[in-house]
Motif scaffolding. Structure first.
Motif, PDB file in Angstrom:
ATOM      1  N   UNK A  47       0.900  -1.288  -0.007  1.00  0.00           N
ATOM      2  CA  UNK A  47      -0.241  -0.023   0.022  1.00  0.00           C
ATOM      3  C   UNK A  47       0.927   1.116   0.172  1.00  0.00           C
ATOM      4  N   UNK A  48       0.098   2.503  -0.173  1.00  0.00           N
ATOM      5  CA  UNK A  48       1.200   3.663  -0.215  1.00  0.00           C
ATOM      6  C   UNK A  48       1.496   3.812   1.245  1.00  0.00           C
TER       7      UNK A  48
ATOM      8  N   UNK B 292       5.488   4.555   2.218  1.00  0.00           N
ATOM      9  CA  UNK B 292       6.065   5.388   3.139  1.00  0.00           C
ATOM     10  C   UNK B 292       6.846   4.986   3.911  1.00  0.00           C
ATOM     11  N   UNK B 293       6.318   4.147   4.841  1.00  0.00           N
ATOM     12  CA  UNK B 293       7.066   3.785   5.849  1.00  0.00           C
ATOM     13  C   UNK B 293       8.325   2.879   5.711  1.00  0.00           C
TER      14      UNK B 293
ATOM     15  N   UNK C 243      10.224   3.955   2.920  1.00  0.00           N
ATOM     16  CA  UNK C 243      10.997   4.930   2.560  1.00  0.00           C
ATOM     17  C   UNK C 243      11.792   5.573   3.988  1.00  0.00           C
ATOM     18  N   UNK C 244      10.807   5.776   5.058  1.00  0.00           N
ATOM     19  CA  UNK C 244      11.150   6.343   6.236  1.00  0.00           C
ATOM     20  C   UNK C 244      12.226   5.470   6.774  1.00  0.00           C
ATOM     21  N   UNK C 245      12.003   4.129   6.930  1.00  0.00           N
ATOM     22  CA  UNK C 245      12.888   3.267   7.421  1.00  0.00           C
ATOM     23  C   UNK C 245      14.428   3.101   6.696  1.00  0.00           C
ATOM     24  N   UNK C 246      14.204   3.230   5.229  1.00  0.00           N
ATOM     25  CA  UNK C 246      15.572   3.299   4.504  1.00  0.00           C
ATOM     26  C   UNK C 246      16.359   4.708   4.961  1.00  0.00           C
ATOM     27  N   UNK C 247      15.553   5.557   4.972  1.00  0.00           N
ATOM     28  CA  UNK C 247      16.385   6.901   5.262  1.00  0.00           C
ATOM     29  C   UNK C 247      16.789   6.689   6.695  1.00  0.00           C
ATOM     30  N   UNK C 248      16.131   6.136   7.717  1.00  0.00           N
ATOM     31  CA  UNK C 248      16.623   5.988   9.109  1.00  0.00           C
ATOM     32  C   UNK C 248      17.753   5.261   9.077  1.00  0.00           C
ATOM     33  N   UNK C 249      17.981   4.223   8.393  1.00  0.00           N
ATOM     34  CA  UNK C 249      19.254   3.399   8.262  1.00  0.00           C
ATOM     35  C   UNK C 249      20.441   3.951   7.755  1.00  0.00           C
TER      36      UNK C 249
END
Length: 274
Positions: A58-59, A63-64, A66-72
């Motif tokens: 889902x969208x 988004x979650x 993408x956020x987790x990737x940026x956080x890592x």
């Protein structure tokens, strides 16, 4: 008459009984083969339906992710920064005594100590100093000896001169690093009831102060160049500049050190000093 010569003979030594070991092995092999087929089929179906984990369902899930990737990514950057910082920062804690020292509360009982900080206090390669977690009364002096610390900035190799064949006038030379002298930056953290005297050169001109209480900072001398002061969460902070140069100061060229001060522009005379 039925021919039984091709039948599997019974296990030797069991008097014609059923070979349970052989049947157990066969059943195990068949079960494993069936499980492998089911797992392969499940993966194929999940991939066809987009449920194999490679794509978001889902969208919100996208988004979650993408956020987790940026956080890592941010975590890895901070980890590398911390490792690099630990390689250049020298932390001097408790120079005048620990914060929980009971004798520090009675100023009459504790001697007014003076601690001198020289190059001997710094480990090899460390040019950023942090003085922290100490309580006076007393004085910490950053001596002129720290000005003699050397830091090398590599030259830009792309600016290396080119050499041509049979060109005798243009000799190719490797670029030499630029030598800077002094501390790169000074940080004062969690100091109580003491005086810090800065007499050395700070290359970046940056002084960071945080969580200090009843602290006096004196910047004095021709080498003590402090252009920017950042103070956070401090009470009773007193900063004094005693004939210290501005960040735009251009020292006078003197033949010897007995000819007087070399400062031409003092701190506060330029709008860049803050």
């Amino acid at each position: 008459m039925t021919d039984t010569s091709s039948a599997t003979p019974p296990k030797k030594g069991v008097a014609g009984r059923i070979d349970y070991d052989s049947w157990e092995k066969r059943s195990s092999d068949l079960n494993k083969e069936l499980e492998d087929e089911e797992e392969t089929e499940r993966k194929e179906n999940a991939s066809a339906l987009g449920l194999d984990g490679k794509h978001a369902r889902s969208q919100a899930e996208a988004e979650e992710r993408a956020k987790a990737k940026d956080a890592r990514k941010t975590k890895n950057v901070l980890k590398k920064y911390k490792q690099r910082e630990e390689g250049v920062v020298e932390e001097l804690a408790g120079l005048l005594g620990a914060l929980d020292d009971e004798t520090a509360d009675n100023t009459e009982e504790k001697h007014q100590e003076v601690k001198y900080v020289t190059r001997d206090k710094l480990s090899a390669g460390k040019r950023v100093m942090t003085i922290c977690d100490t309580k006076g009364p007393g004085k910490i002096v950053l001596t002129e000896d720290l000005t003699n610390l050397e830091s090398a900035t590599p030259a830009n190799k792309s600016l290396q001169p080119k050499s041509f064949k049979d060109d005798a006038e243009n000799t190719e030379e490797m670029p030499k690093p630029t030598i800077h002298r002094g501390l790169i930056k000074l940080m004062l953290r969690n100091l109580h009831q003491c005086t810090v005297v800065v007499k050395c050169k700070i290359i970046t001109g940056t002084l960071e102060i945080s969580h200090c209480k009843d602290v006096t900072i004196i910047v004095e001398g021709d080498d003590a160049t402090v252009v920017t002061v950042q103070a956070d969460l401090c009470t009773g902070l007193d900063i004094q500049f005693h004939d210290s140069p501005s960040g735009k100061n251009v020292p006078l060229r003197l033949r010897d050190t007995n000819s007087g001060p070399t400062t031409t522009l003092f701190w506060g005379e330029d709008e860049g000093d803050r």
